[in-house]
Scaffold this motif. Structure first.
Motif, PDB file in Angstrom:
ATOM      1  N   GLY A   1      27.513 139.281  48.773  1.00  0.00           N
ATOM      2  CA  GLY A   1      27.987 138.192  47.931  1.00  0.00           C
ATOM      3  C   GLY A   1      29.444 138.331  47.564  1.00  0.00           C
ATOM      4  O   GLY A   1      29.860 137.919  46.478  1.00  0.00           O
ATOM      5  N   SER A   2      30.238 138.922  48.471  1.00  0.00           N
ATOM      6  CA  SER A   2      31.628 139.185  48.138  1.00  0.00           C
ATOM      7  C   SER A   2      32.570 138.895  49.302  1.00  0.00           C
ATOM      8  O   SER A   2      32.167 138.877  50.468  1.00  0.00           O
ATOM      9  N   ARG A   3      33.815 138.680  48.951  1.00  0.00           N
ATOM     10  CA  ARG A   3      34.908 138.549  49.900  1.00  0.00           C
ATOM     11  C   ARG A   3      35.899 139.669  49.599  1.00  0.00           C
ATOM     12  O   ARG A   3      36.302 139.854  48.445  1.00  0.00           O
TER      13      ARG A   3
ATOM     14  N   ARG B   1      46.151 142.756  55.931  1.00  0.00           N
ATOM     15  CA  ARG B   1      45.529 143.333  57.117  1.00  0.00           C
ATOM     16  C   ARG B   1      44.157 142.764  57.467  1.00  0.00           C
ATOM     17  O   ARG B   1      43.800 142.683  58.640  1.00  0.00           O
ATOM     18  N   LEU B   2      43.349 142.427  56.450  1.00  0.00           N
ATOM     19  CA  LEU B   2      41.969 142.065  56.742  1.00  0.00           C
ATOM     20  C   LEU B   2      41.420 141.153  55.658  1.00  0.00           C
ATOM     21  O   LEU B   2      41.691 141.351  54.478  1.00  0.00           O
ATOM     22  N   ASP B   3      40.632 140.160  56.075  1.00  0.00           N
ATOM     23  CA  ASP B   3      39.961 139.238  55.153  1.00  0.00           C
ATOM     24  C   ASP B   3      38.515 139.136  55.621  1.00  0.00           C
ATOM     25  O   ASP B   3      38.234 138.559  56.676  1.00  0.00           O
ATOM     26  N   ARG B   4      37.606 139.710  54.861  1.00  0.00           N
ATOM     27  CA  ARG B   4      36.217 139.788  55.315  1.00  0.00           C
ATOM     28  C   ARG B   4      35.272 139.308  54.225  1.00  0.00           C
ATOM     29  O   ARG B   4      35.349 139.753  53.077  1.00  0.00           O
ATOM     30  N   SER B   5      34.357 138.428  54.607  1.00  0.00           N
ATOM     31  CA  SER B   5      33.317 137.952  53.692  1.00  0.00           C
ATOM     32  C   SER B   5      31.980 138.508  54.139  1.00  0.00           C
ATOM     33  O   SER B   5      31.671 138.551  55.338  1.00  0.00           O
ATOM     34  N   ASN B   6      31.170 138.926  53.168  1.00  0.00           N
ATOM     35  CA  ASN B   6      29.863 139.483  53.467  1.00  0.00           C
ATOM     36  C   ASN B   6      28.828 138.814  52.562  1.00  0.00           C
ATOM     37  O   ASN B   6      28.701 139.172  51.387  1.00  0.00           O
ATOM     38  N   PRO B   7      28.086 137.843  53.092  1.00  0.00           N
ATOM     39  CA  PRO B   7      27.076 137.146  52.280  1.00  0.00           C
ATOM     40  C   PRO B   7      26.025 138.085  51.705  1.00  0.00           C
ATOM     41  O   PRO B   7      25.491 137.837  50.620  1.00  0.00           O
ATOM     42  N   GLN B   8      25.716 139.175  52.418  1.00  0.00           N
ATOM     43  CA  GLN B   8      24.716 140.123  51.926  1.00  0.00           C
ATOM     44  C   GLN B   8      25.154 140.758  50.613  1.00  0.00           C
ATOM     45  O   GLN B   8      24.348 140.993  49.715  1.00  0.00           O
TER      46      GLN B   8
ATOM     47  N   ARG C   1      34.001 137.138  44.354  1.00  0.00           N
ATOM     48  CA  ARG C   1      32.637 136.700  44.612  1.00  0.00           C
ATOM     49  C   ARG C   1      32.633 135.510  45.567  1.00  0.00           C
ATOM     50  O   ARG C   1      33.519 134.663  45.527  1.00  0.00           O
ATOM     51  N   LEU C   2      31.609 135.487  46.418  1.00  0.00           N
ATOM     52  CA  LEU C   2      31.441 134.336  47.297  1.00  0.00           C
ATOM     53  C   LEU C   2      30.719 133.219  46.549  1.00  0.00           C
ATOM     54  O   LEU C   2      29.865 133.465  45.704  1.00  0.00           O
ATOM     55  N   GLY C   3      31.067 131.997  46.874  1.00  0.00           N
ATOM     56  CA  GLY C   3      30.407 130.854  46.256  1.00  0.00           C
ATOM     57  C   GLY C   3      31.045 130.453  44.951  1.00  0.00           C
ATOM     58  O   GLY C   3      31.655 131.260  44.254  1.00  0.00           O
ATOM     59  N   GLY C   4      30.917 129.193  44.617  1.00  0.00           N
ATOM     60  CA  GLY C   4      31.495 128.701  43.370  1.00  0.00           C
ATOM     61  C   GLY C   4      32.976 128.399  43.518  1.00  0.00           C
ATOM     62  O   GLY C   4      33.618 128.742  44.512  1.00  0.00           O
ATOM     63  N   GLU C   5      33.513 127.770  42.510  1.00  0.00           N
ATOM     64  CA  GLU C   5      34.912 127.392  42.536  1.00  0.00           C
ATOM     65  C   GLU C   5      35.795 128.500  41.960  1.00  0.00           C
ATOM     66  O   GLU C   5      35.359 129.285  41.139  1.00  0.00           O
ATOM     67  N   ALA C   6      37.037 128.521  42.410  1.00  0.00           N
ATOM     68  CA  ALA C   6      37.998 129.489  41.883  1.00  0.00           C
ATOM     69  C   ALA C   6      38.247 129.213  40.406  1.00  0.00           C
ATOM     70  O   ALA C   6      38.245 128.057  39.965  1.00  0.00           O
ATOM     71  N   ALA C   7      38.453 130.279  39.627  1.00  0.00           N
ATOM     72  CA  ALA C   7      38.683 130.156  38.193  1.00  0.00           C
ATOM     73  C   ALA C   7      40.089 130.628  37.852  1.00  0.00           C
ATOM     74  O   ALA C   7      40.772 131.254  38.655  1.00  0.00           O
ATOM     75  N   ASP C   8      40.503 130.322  36.625  1.00  0.00           N
ATOM     76  CA  ASP C   8      41.847 130.687  36.180  1.00  0.00           C
ATOM     77  C   ASP C   8      41.882 131.979  35.371  1.00  0.00           C
ATOM     78  O   ASP C   8      42.917 132.315  34.796  1.00  0.00           O
TER      79      ASP C   8
ATOM     80  N   ASN D   1      40.044 134.235  41.667  1.00  0.00           N
ATOM     81  CA  ASN D   1      40.774 133.224  42.429  1.00  0.00           C
ATOM     82  C   ASN D   1      41.439 133.879  43.643  1.00  0.00           C
ATOM     83  O   ASN D   1      42.608 134.265  43.587  1.00  0.00           O
ATOM     84  N   PRO D   2      40.707 134.010  44.754  1.00  0.00           N
ATOM     85  CA  PRO D   2      41.244 134.737  45.912  1.00  0.00           C
ATOM     86  C   PRO D   2      42.491 134.114  46.525  1.00  0.00           C
ATOM     87  O   PRO D   2      43.388 134.833  46.958  1.00  0.00           O
ATOM     88  N   ASP D   3      42.583 132.796  46.548  1.00  0.00           N
ATOM     89  CA  ASP D   3      43.782 132.168  47.116  1.00  0.00           C
ATOM     90  C   ASP D   3      45.009 132.491  46.269  1.00  0.00           C
ATOM     91  O   ASP D   3      46.107 132.706  46.803  1.00  0.00           O
TER      92      ASP D   3
END
Length: 276
Positions: free
Chosen positions: A185-187, A176-183, A203-210, A159-161
């Motif tokens: 599959g991570s933020r 300092r930095l927020d970077r997403s890289n689809p290659q 992980r990129l994609g999908g909903e945040a979990a608890d 849950n990144p937020d």
């Protein structure tokens, strides 16, 4: 408020074995060892933080905490302790921000340290403490092929937020930095804590979990990766080949095994917060 990372706690079953492994890994002897509150400890002080190895040993508050951690999760990375200059004021501020902090207790056998834990309900699976140190840190000289400092600690979150709210808004670390890289599959999100970095991976994609956040690795800073890799290989560690880092002019290699439950990489040159 928080000035940096004071130390990282690692829960172990056999302190003697773990201390020997970390002495070989870091290229330096433990600064001190102690038995108190139902636990045995070994402490390795580096330039910008310290490593605390803790083994449960008898009855006591600390021993009970470590024993419960090992029973639930096994040996390995346990928690972060952030350095503060005014523990009482920081407790007050974090309480108002929704991260209550428990009562302070003396850390180790000296009144020069006080330690207080943030309410586990507010830290989402990672044990977080605040450490107030009034004494001066004395750093012993280290060999050229020793580990010099911690570059960054890695935390994985579902849950990144939620992680941004904790480490940025509540704890007040510098985002300092927020970077997403689809290659990949991570933020990746980077928070500065004094002379170290807390890296949050999701992980990129999908909903945040608890589900809980998890401490998942350490990246150490060294002067000469080739020399350190050769030293560790000779000492019996399973290490990768030295390769070029993603940051220009840097080198990196992985320590695949040899230390209890702490995935490890070694980085060269200046702080390279995007290499792991």
């Amino acid at each position: 408020m928080i000035e940096g990372l004071n130390h990282i706690a690692i829960a172990v079953k056999d302190l003697d074995r773990a201390a020997s492994a970390y002495a070989a890994l870091l290229g330096r002897r433990a600064d001190w060892r102690e038995e108190a509150a139902g636990a045995r400890r070994a402490w390795f002080q580096l330039a910008n933080m310290a490593v605390e190895l803790v083994q449960p040993d008898g009855v006591g508050e600390t021993g009970d905490r470590v024993r419960a951690q090992i029973e639930a999760h096994g040996e390995g990375l346990w928690g972060l302790a952030f350095a503060v200059s005014n523990l009482d004021e920081t407790r007050r501020v974090l309480g108002r921000r929704g991260a209550p902090v428990g009562e302070a207790t003396a850390l180790l056998s000296t009144d020069a340290w006080r330690l207080a834990f943030v309410d586990p309900a507010a830290t989402h699976g990672v044990s977080i403490a605040l450490a107030e140190r009034t004494g001066k840190v004395e750093l012993k000289p280290a060999a050229a092929d020793a580990v010099q400092a911690l570059d960054h600690v890695v935390i994985h979150t579902p849950n990144p937020d939620r992680a941004v709210a904790l480490y940025g808004a509540r704890l007040g670390l510098d985002f300092r930095l927020d970077r997403s890289n689809p290659q990949w599959g991570s933020r990746l999100m980077f928070f500065r804590a004094g002379a170290t970095v807390v890296e949050i991976g999701a992980r990129l994609g999908g909903e945040a979990a608890d589900g809980p956040d998890k401490l998942s690795g350490l990246a150490w800073r060294v002067t000469d990766p080739d020399a350190v890799q050769a030293r560790l290989a000779k000492a019996g560690f399973d290490v990768s080949e030295v390769r070029t880092g993603r940051k220009p002019g840097t080198k990196i290699f992985t320590v695949r095994s040899g230390v209890p439950g702490a995935p490890t990489v070694m980085l060269s040159a200046e702080p390279a917060t995007e290499d792991a």
